[in-house]
Design an enzyme around this catalytic site. Structure first.
Site, PDB file in Angstrom:
ATOM      1  N   ARG A 117      63.723  -4.224  86.981  1.00  0.00           N
ATOM      2  CA  ARG A 117      61.979  -3.596  86.624  1.00  0.00           C
ATOM      3  C   ARG A 117      61.553  -4.241  86.992  1.00  0.00           C
ATOM      4  NH1 ARG A 117      65.516  -1.384  82.269  1.00  0.00           N
ATOM      5  NH2 ARG A 117      65.857   1.407  82.931  1.00  0.00           N
ATOM      6  N   LYS A 139      50.990  -4.773  98.111  1.00  0.00           N
ATOM      7  CA  LYS A 139      51.496  -3.653  98.486  1.00  0.00           C
ATOM      8  C   LYS A 139      52.693  -3.737  99.158  1.00  0.00           C
ATOM      9  CE  LYS A 139      48.183  -0.531 100.729  1.00  0.00           C
ATOM     10  NZ  LYS A 139      47.262   0.413 102.263  1.00  0.00           N
ATOM     11  N   GLU A 181      42.759  -8.194 112.572  1.00  0.00           N
ATOM     12  CA  GLU A 181      42.129  -7.938 111.312  1.00  0.00           C
ATOM     13  C   GLU A 181      41.466  -8.103 110.729  1.00  0.00           C
ATOM     14  OE1 GLU A 181      44.434  -5.766 109.834  1.00  0.00           O
ATOM     15  OE2 GLU A 181      46.557  -4.699 110.666  1.00  0.00           O
ATOM     16  N   LYS A 223      38.539  -8.759 100.829  1.00  0.00           N
ATOM     17  CA  LYS A 223      40.463  -7.433 100.394  1.00  0.00           C
ATOM     18  C   LYS A 223      40.313  -8.069  99.017  1.00  0.00           C
ATOM     19  CE  LYS A 223      44.707  -5.499 101.606  1.00  0.00           C
ATOM     20  NZ  LYS A 223      45.994  -6.225 102.214  1.00  0.00           N
ATOM     21  N   GLU A 233      44.792   1.863  96.273  1.00  0.00           N
ATOM     22  CA  GLU A 233      44.438   3.440  97.547  1.00  0.00           C
ATOM     23  C   GLU A 233      43.985   4.547  96.822  1.00  0.00           C
ATOM     24  OE1 GLU A 233      46.179   1.985 100.946  1.00  0.00           O
ATOM     25  OE2 GLU A 233      45.783   4.906 102.307  1.00  0.00           O
ATOM     26  N   ARG A 237      40.138   1.469  99.252  1.00  0.00           N
ATOM     27  CA  ARG A 237      41.344   0.671  99.713  1.00  0.00           C
ATOM     28  C   ARG A 237      40.980   1.280 101.234  1.00  0.00           C
ATOM     29  NH1 ARG A 237      46.149  -2.273  97.131  1.00  0.00           N
ATOM     30  NH2 ARG A 237      46.661  -3.974  99.321  1.00  0.00           N
ATOM     31  N   ASN A 241      41.882   0.608 106.421  1.00  0.00           N
ATOM     32  CA  ASN A 241      42.936   1.395 107.562  1.00  0.00           C
ATOM     33  C   ASN A 241      42.373   1.951 108.926  1.00  0.00           C
ATOM     34  OD1 ASN A 241      44.987   0.910 106.273  1.00  0.00           O
ATOM     35  ND2 ASN A 241      44.296   2.331 104.537  1.00  0.00           N
ATOM     36  N   HIS A 244      43.992   1.962 112.195  1.00  0.00           N
ATOM     37  CA  HIS A 244      45.310   1.939 111.233  1.00  0.00           C
ATOM     38  C   HIS A 244      45.559   3.223 112.014  1.00  0.00           C
ATOM     39  CE1 HIS A 244      44.542  -1.829 110.553  1.00  0.00           C
ATOM     40  NE2 HIS A 244      45.979  -1.929 109.525  1.00  0.00           N
ATOM     41  N   HIS A 248      49.102   3.208 114.406  1.00  0.00           N
ATOM     42  CA  HIS A 248      50.846   3.694 114.016  1.00  0.00           C
ATOM     43  C   HIS A 248      51.091   4.967 114.988  1.00  0.00           C
ATOM     44  CE1 HIS A 248      48.878   1.933 109.453  1.00  0.00           C
ATOM     45  NE2 HIS A 248      49.604   1.476 109.860  1.00  0.00           N
ATOM     46  N   HIS A 261      51.250  -4.848 115.866  1.00  0.00           N
ATOM     47  CA  HIS A 261      50.750  -3.868 115.749  1.00  0.00           C
ATOM     48  C   HIS A 261      49.383  -4.829 114.948  1.00  0.00           C
ATOM     49  CE1 HIS A 261      48.874  -2.018 111.476  1.00  0.00           C
ATOM     50  NE2 HIS A 261      48.222  -3.054 110.507  1.00  0.00           N
TER      51      HIS A 261
END
Ligand code: NAD
Ligand code: GLY
Length: 353
Positions: A117, A139, A181, A223, A233, A237, A241, A244, A248, A261
């Site tokens: 956990r 993330k 980035e 960041k 997010e 946040r 993206n 992005h 994607h 990417h």
């Protein structure tokens, strides 16, 4: 050595940035028990595992070495890490260390989030992308055959150790992908940084380590500020993206791995900037400024010529940012300022594809 803090109350943690941290760093001050498991891949292990292990001689250390590649960020490897931790009798006071790029950081962080956990983990990112983005902010995820990063958790590391020297061995194409980035931070919220990148582009491309350290620190600070405001997010946040949603779609349509990417993000940021021209926020000469910087770092500024609006839309409708079935796009309202829009028409989108 420079250090900054991601301010998240009791879960705050430092990011250390310097040359040589793989062989000499404050890593042990962030390990609470005496058992450590390093997760890495075969490429990075050959280069840096021995240095890192030499800092941990007072600990009971074992290692999981995955194969290289995005396809390894899988539930099968997650299960392999769990089985390893159980068989080596790791407990709640064990610490995982992610040594590698974003693939290793994401799967190790997810393993740390789930094992018993939740146990501690430390990020030791070795790609530019991981140093400026994926190692910071908590993330974590693995991929599913039906979607990238679809199984994951928010789980913050205890520390991030960025050795700028590790970029020396990084393939040029991977470095360029990381630069997309980096440039993203300038466009989305830091116009001075964008100008600094323009002024320092030669030194960056030559790999000047003190310039790289300054650049990485600024990205991490940007960041960290955003994550401190909106860890999971629900608001600001999402601005990270930028580009992005287009990216994607490009990655998924072309098949993962064909476009890196960062390459897809570069093209996506130009598409978002062109949308800003259509909406009257910025001028085409500002888009040219963005394109010039991306091109200097050998990044693409257009999506694949084979992709039409339908091929973008079919992926955009599944984007994790969407709300109430509406596609949400991050659009620069100037260089250094971005906002979220959910009212872009098909005709407006068509103009930038
Ligand atoms: P990666 O981890 O696959 O690394 C790229 C390549 O560089 C690999 O072949 C790797 O073995 C190699 N490599 C790593 N360090 C090296 C070094 N120092 N010298 C030589 N080779 C080295 O890819 P990446 O671009 O680092 O990360 C991409 C992943 O990050 C994706 O899975 C993406 O979803 C994820 N990501 C996560 C976040 C987040 O917030 N968690 C953000 C952005 C991206
Ligand atoms: N890479 C985007 C984020 O961390 O939110």
């Amino acid at each position: 050595m420079s250090s900054l803090i991601v301010e998240l109350g009791s879960r705050s943690y430092p990011i250390y940035i310097d040359s040589g941290l793989l062989s000499n760093s404050p890593i042990t001050s962030h390990i609470k028990g005496n058992k450590v498991c390093i997760v890495t891949n075969a490429v990075v292990a050959d280069l840096y595992l021995a240095s890192l292990q030499q800092q941990l001689t007072n600990y009971d250390v074992d290692v999981v070495v995955l194969a290289d590649g995005e396809q390894e960020k899988s539930l099968a490897n997650f299960e392999r890490i769990m089985a390893h931790l159980l068989s080596k009798l790791h407990g709640r006071d064990s610490t995982l260390i992610a040594l590698g790029g974003g693939v290793i950081g994401d799967i190790t962080g997810f393993a740390a989030a789930c094992y018993q956990r939740g146990i501690d983990f430390i990020q030791v990112p070795t790609t530019l992308l991981a140093q400026v983005d994926s190692s910071v902010g908590g993330k974590t995820a693995v991929n599913h055959p039906l979607g990238k990063n679809m199984i994951g958790a928010f789980h913050q590391p205890k520390a991030v150790l960025i050795d700028v020297q590790s970029l020396v061995s990084l393939p040029k194409r991977e470095f360029a992908a990381g630069m997309a980035e980096v440039i993203k931070y300038g466009i989305l919220g830091d116009v001075e940084f964008f100008a600094w990148l323009e002024a320092n582009k030669v030194a960056i491309k030559q790999g000047n380590s003190s310039v790289l350290a300054t650049m990485i620190e600024r990205c991490c600070q940007n960041k960290a500020n955003i994550v401190a405001q909106d860890e999971t997010e629900s608001g600001v946040r999402a601005l990270l993206n930028l580009g992005h949603t287009f990216a994607h779609a490009i990655e998924a349509e072309q098949g993962y791995g064909k476009w890196l990417h960062g390459e897809a993000v570069a093209a996506g940021m130009v598409q978002a900037a062109n949308l800003a021209v259509v909406l009257g926020f910025i001028t085409s000469s500002q888009v040219k400024r963005i394109e010039q910087l991306l091109r200097y770092f050998d990044l693409p500024t257009e999506g694949p010529s084979t992709m039409d609006i339908e091929s973008y839309l079919k992926h955009m409708v599944r984007d994790k940012k969407n709300l109430n079935g509406k596609i949400r796009l991050i659009i620069p309202t100037s260089i250094g300022k971005t906002e979220i829009f959910d009212n872009i028409s098909r005709e407006q989108l068509q103009q930038v594809i």
